[in-house]
Write a protein that holds these residues in place. Sequence first.
Motif, PDB file in Angstrom:
ATOM      1  N   UNK A 206     -12.389  45.348 -13.134  1.00 55.78           N
ATOM      2  CA  UNK A 206     -11.810  44.197 -12.582  1.00 55.78           C
ATOM      3  C   UNK A 206     -12.692  42.946 -12.509  1.00 55.78           C
ATOM      4  N   UNK A 207     -14.148  43.501 -12.841  1.00 57.18           N
ATOM      5  CA  UNK A 207     -14.835  42.215 -13.042  1.00 57.18           C
ATOM      6  C   UNK A 207     -15.071  41.456 -13.973  1.00 57.18           C
ATOM      7  N   UNK A 208     -15.525  40.214 -14.141  1.00 55.22           N
ATOM      8  CA  UNK A 208     -15.455  39.393 -15.479  1.00 55.22           C
ATOM      9  C   UNK A 208     -14.151  38.486 -15.451  1.00 55.22           C
ATOM     10  N   UNK A 209     -13.288  38.559 -14.814  1.00 58.25           N
ATOM     11  CA  UNK A 209     -12.101  37.910 -15.061  1.00 58.25           C
ATOM     12  C   UNK A 209     -12.040  36.353 -14.518  1.00 58.25           C
ATOM     13  N   UNK A 210     -11.239  35.698 -14.753  1.00 57.14           N
ATOM     14  CA  UNK A 210     -11.491  34.196 -14.265  1.00 57.14           C
ATOM     15  C   UNK A 210     -11.013  34.065 -12.848  1.00 57.14           C
ATOM     16  N   UNK A 211     -12.017  33.334 -12.019  1.00 53.83           N
ATOM     17  CA  UNK A 211     -11.835  33.248 -10.569  1.00 53.83           C
ATOM     18  C   UNK A 211     -10.573  32.747 -10.121  1.00 53.83           C
ATOM     19  N   UNK A 212     -10.231  33.420  -9.204  1.00 52.77           N
ATOM     20  CA  UNK A 212      -8.635  33.001  -8.796  1.00 52.77           C
ATOM     21  C   UNK A 212      -8.899  31.441  -8.079  1.00 52.77           C
TER      22      UNK A 212
ATOM     23  N   UNK B 278      -7.216  44.074 -22.723  1.00 50.02           N
ATOM     24  CA  UNK B 278      -8.027  44.077 -21.602  1.00 50.02           C
ATOM     25  C   UNK B 278      -7.150  44.462 -20.273  1.00 50.02           C
ATOM     26  N   UNK B 279      -5.890  44.271 -20.374  1.00 50.07           N
ATOM     27  CA  UNK B 279      -5.115  44.812 -18.839  1.00 50.07           C
ATOM     28  C   UNK B 279      -5.112  46.336 -19.257  1.00 50.07           C
ATOM     29  N   UNK B 280      -4.567  46.787 -20.349  1.00 49.13           N
ATOM     30  CA  UNK B 280      -4.508  48.078 -20.504  1.00 49.13           C
ATOM     31  C   UNK B 280      -5.750  49.086 -20.243  1.00 49.13           C
ATOM     32  N   UNK B 281      -6.772  48.516 -20.991  1.00 46.36           N
ATOM     33  CA  UNK B 281      -8.213  49.239 -20.420  1.00 46.36           C
ATOM     34  C   UNK B 281      -8.538  49.133 -18.976  1.00 46.36           C
ATOM     35  N   UNK B 282      -8.212  48.169 -18.292  1.00 44.54           N
ATOM     36  CA  UNK B 282      -8.345  48.157 -16.942  1.00 44.54           C
ATOM     37  C   UNK B 282      -7.538  48.922 -16.298  1.00 44.54           C
ATOM     38  N   UNK B 283      -6.378  48.836 -16.462  1.00 44.31           N
ATOM     39  CA  UNK B 283      -5.376  50.036 -15.958  1.00 44.31           C
ATOM     40  C   UNK B 283      -5.613  51.354 -16.076  1.00 44.31           C
ATOM     41  N   UNK B 284      -6.007  51.595 -17.214  1.00 44.86           N
ATOM     42  CA  UNK B 284      -6.447  52.933 -17.414  1.00 44.86           C
ATOM     43  C   UNK B 284      -7.779  53.726 -16.604  1.00 44.86           C
TER      44      UNK B 284
ATOM     45  N   UNK C   2      -6.597  56.256 -14.353  1.00 46.85           N
ATOM     46  CA  UNK C   2      -7.257  57.645 -14.668  1.00 46.85           C
ATOM     47  C   UNK C   2      -8.489  58.110 -14.212  1.00 46.85           C
ATOM     48  N   UNK C   3      -9.281  57.239 -13.696  1.00 46.52           N
ATOM     49  CA  UNK C   3     -10.597  57.487 -13.170  1.00 46.52           C
ATOM     50  C   UNK C   3     -10.924  56.821 -11.629  1.00 46.52           C
ATOM     51  N   UNK C   4      -9.953  56.308 -11.107  1.00 50.30           N
ATOM     52  CA  UNK C   4     -10.235  55.520  -9.833  1.00 50.30           C
ATOM     53  C   UNK C   4     -11.224  54.720  -9.726  1.00 50.30           C
ATOM     54  N   UNK C   5     -11.651  54.054 -10.665  1.00 53.15           N
ATOM     55  CA  UNK C   5     -12.746  52.994 -10.818  1.00 53.15           C
ATOM     56  C   UNK C   5     -12.213  51.547 -10.842  1.00 53.15           C
ATOM     57  N   UNK C   6     -12.798  50.759 -10.312  1.00 52.80           N
ATOM     58  CA  UNK C   6     -12.509  49.204 -10.478  1.00 52.80           C
ATOM     59  C   UNK C   6     -13.281  48.438 -10.755  1.00 52.80           C
ATOM     60  N   UNK C   7     -14.442  48.813 -11.492  1.00 47.82           N
ATOM     61  CA  UNK C   7     -15.314  48.003 -12.124  1.00 47.82           C
ATOM     62  C   UNK C   7     -14.628  47.053 -13.310  1.00 47.82           C
TER      63      UNK C   7
END
Length: 262
Positions: free
Chosen positions: A246-252, A229-235, A239-244
Amino acid sequence: MTSPLDVFAALHDDLLVLPNAWDAASARLFERAGAPAVATSSSAVSWVHGVPDGNHLDADLALAAAARVVAAVRVPVTADIESGYADGPEQVAASVRRFADAGVVGINLEDARDGALVEEGRAAEAVAAAAGTGLWVNARTDVYLLGGTGEEAFAETVSRAAAYVAAGAGSVFVPGLLDLAVLARLTAAIAAPVNVLAAAGGPTAAQLRAAGVRRISVGNDVASLAYATAVASARDILEHGRFDSLAGGLDFGDMQTLWHAG
């Protein structure tokens, strides 16, 4: 009053399913999800510390990681200590006592090193040394994991299991085998609870229970999912400048509260 070791031992009377933790947070989350006990994964703990699996982790780091997991949860903890982080029975016993002092109730102890099985007698001596500390020993035999097949692998697994149980093992871990028919024969032939390593696409917990299995581990797979999950989000970010992603993670706030839940 029932001791944590007695509680842990009783969990093997039916079916104990263990999602393997790699740090205090994963352990606390697994406990909150309903895990009646927590096991660590030696490979996942090794990766956290920047080394590969396979007896490369410094024993003090492994011990500190186990102690943090114990401190994070109320349920019993069993630690994967690979080959004991030691050579020889006396050294294995000393190593296991350190984990006992850290509060774990059980340990996994492997019978392979450097990609090869340790001679059965020597492996049994290590199991006896570990069992002599009073902890629950989940004696792992890598016959199938190292590619063993057919009746020869079955016979060697039964032989090693018998030697380890005679040496004091509370259960026998047979990773690399998920064939239900063979497992049914194996669990009938081993005079102790049998632990298997589950896999995606493999038998369900109900099917394994019906085959006589009494303990299921998932190894490093949950940790691997977290890293995937971390690798997919980082890529996606890099690579695409997208931040979507980051959704769905456990709440801070939820994670913060996790450490104040008692």
